[in-house]
Design an enzyme around this catalytic site. Sequence first.
Site, PDB file in Angstrom:
ATOM      1  N   TYR A  15       0.944  11.055   9.691  1.00 47.55           N
ATOM      2  CA  TYR A  15      -0.663  11.223   9.587  1.00 47.55           C
ATOM      3  C   TYR A  15      -0.927  12.629   9.883  1.00 47.55           C
ATOM      4  CZ  TYR A  15      -0.609   6.288   9.145  1.00 47.55           C
ATOM      5  OH  TYR A  15      -0.243   4.861   9.012  1.00 47.55           O
ATOM      6  N   ARG A  74       5.309   4.225   0.996  1.00 44.77           N
ATOM      7  CA  ARG A  74       5.446   3.853   2.187  1.00 44.77           C
ATOM      8  C   ARG A  74       5.862   2.266   1.965  1.00 44.77           C
ATOM      9  NH1 ARG A  74       1.192   4.921   6.187  1.00 44.77           N
ATOM     10  NH2 ARG A  74       2.754   4.387   7.611  1.00 44.77           N
ATOM     11  N   HIS A  87      -6.421   8.729   1.270  1.00 41.69           N
ATOM     12  CA  HIS A  87      -5.155   8.427   2.359  1.00 41.69           C
ATOM     13  C   HIS A  87      -4.714   9.804   2.749  1.00 41.69           C
ATOM     14  CE1 HIS A  87      -6.004   4.194   1.798  1.00 41.69           C
ATOM     15  NE2 HIS A  87      -5.985   4.545   0.525  1.00 41.69           N
ATOM     16  N   LEU A  88      -4.214   9.932   3.941  1.00 41.41           N
ATOM     17  CA  LEU A  88      -3.588  10.959   4.547  1.00 41.41           C
ATOM     18  C   LEU A  88      -2.257  11.065   3.986  1.00 41.41           C
ATOM     19  CD1 LEU A  88      -4.694  10.650   8.138  1.00 41.41           C
ATOM     20  CD2 LEU A  88      -5.209  12.597   6.570  1.00 41.41           C
ATOM     21  N   SER A  89      -1.559   9.928   4.033  1.00 40.28           N
ATOM     22  CA  SER A  89      -0.076   9.781   3.489  1.00 40.28           C
ATOM     23  C   SER A  89      -0.065   9.143   2.072  1.00 40.28           C
ATOM     24  CB  SER A  89       0.847   8.806   4.620  1.00 40.28           C
ATOM     25  OG  SER A  89       0.158   7.397   4.239  1.00 40.28           O
ATOM     26  N   PRO A 143      -9.530   1.839  10.629  1.00 38.49           N
ATOM     27  CA  PRO A 143      -8.973   1.384  12.023  1.00 38.49           C
ATOM     28  C   PRO A 143      -7.866   2.434  12.463  1.00 38.49           C
ATOM     29  CG  PRO A 143      -8.443  -0.137  10.432  1.00 38.49           C
ATOM     30  CD  PRO A 143      -9.528   0.599   9.991  1.00 38.49           C
ATOM     31  N   ASN A 144      -7.969   2.708  13.484  1.00 35.88           N
ATOM     32  CA  ASN A 144      -6.871   3.442  14.284  1.00 35.88           C
ATOM     33  C   ASN A 144      -7.029   4.994  13.848  1.00 35.88           C
ATOM     34  OD1 ASN A 144      -5.386   1.452  15.433  1.00 35.88           O
ATOM     35  ND2 ASN A 144      -4.732   0.937  13.464  1.00 35.88           N
ATOM     36  N   ASP A 163     -16.058  -5.725  -1.507  1.00 33.92           N
ATOM     37  CA  ASP A 163     -17.287  -6.242  -1.855  1.00 33.92           C
ATOM     38  C   ASP A 163     -18.402  -5.355  -1.669  1.00 33.92           C
ATOM     39  OD1 ASP A 163     -15.644  -8.389  -3.138  1.00 33.92           O
ATOM     40  OD2 ASP A 163     -16.067  -9.807  -1.637  1.00 33.92           O
ATOM     41  N   ARG A 206       1.829  -1.750   1.879  1.00 31.57           N
ATOM     42  CA  ARG A 206       0.566  -0.624   1.416  1.00 31.57           C
ATOM     43  C   ARG A 206       0.451  -0.091  -0.079  1.00 31.57           C
ATOM     44  NH1 ARG A 206      -0.111   1.326   6.788  1.00 31.57           N
ATOM     45  NH2 ARG A 206       1.617   0.783   8.050  1.00 31.57           N
ATOM     46  N   ASN A 208     -11.624   6.508   3.856  1.00 34.23           N
ATOM     47  CA  ASN A 208     -10.203   6.067   4.168  1.00 34.23           C
ATOM     48  C   ASN A 208     -10.217   4.764   5.045  1.00 34.23           C
ATOM     49  OD1 ASN A 208      -7.700   5.806   5.171  1.00 34.23           O
ATOM     50  ND2 ASN A 208      -7.536   7.867   5.973  1.00 34.23           N
ATOM     51  N   GLU A 227     -11.647   6.988  -2.669  1.00 30.22           N
ATOM     52  CA  GLU A 227     -10.619   6.519  -1.816  1.00 30.22           C
ATOM     53  C   GLU A 227      -9.777   7.672  -1.271  1.00 30.22           C
ATOM     54  OE1 GLU A 227      -7.282   3.131  -1.309  1.00 30.22           O
ATOM     55  OE2 GLU A 227      -8.549   3.019  -3.163  1.00 30.22           O
ATOM     56  N   HIS A 265      -5.449  -2.370   2.583  1.00 23.86           N
ATOM     57  CA  HIS A 265      -4.638  -3.373   2.097  1.00 23.86           C
ATOM     58  C   HIS A 265      -5.054  -4.862   2.200  1.00 23.86           C
ATOM     59  CE1 HIS A 265      -2.468   0.159   2.108  1.00 23.86           C
ATOM     60  NE2 HIS A 265      -2.668   0.371   3.128  1.00 23.86           N
TER      61      HIS A 265
END
Length: 149
Positions: free
Chosen positions: A25, A109, A102-104, A12-13, A89, A113, A76, A100, A82
Amino acid sequence: MQSLSILALHGPNLNLLGQREPGIYGSLTLAEINRLLEQEAIKLQAKVVAVQSNHEGVLVDAIHDAVGKHQGILINAAAYTHTSVALRDAIAAVNLPTVEVHLSNIYRREEFRHHSYISSVAIGQISGFGAQSYLLGLQALVHHLREKS
């Protein structure tokens, strides 16, 4: 060397990359990140199929549909990292090697998170390197798959 197919899932986002909080980001759009992934995949003699959704069920369905089509998953999960037991699952159920990304750096953070439901079913996690996290994740996943075969 056999060609590998990797499912790249964006949560999302992430469709708002480039305009959403660029200080966290980065300034690249999701289309630009996908283009970088496609270029890196060519170098690695692999292909990437990218899917982005703001809807948890769409991402779960994409994970289920990966069986028999893709050899690995690069994910991602964004905020779902979280919160989503369902994504965790689904990854466990299909048993495809998953990385997995992540940009950040999620550990620098907010406290909420710091926990990832995905990490316990992933072969590894890369975070904090902006768009490079995706490329490093793809390289690691392809290397893992080639070593395994």
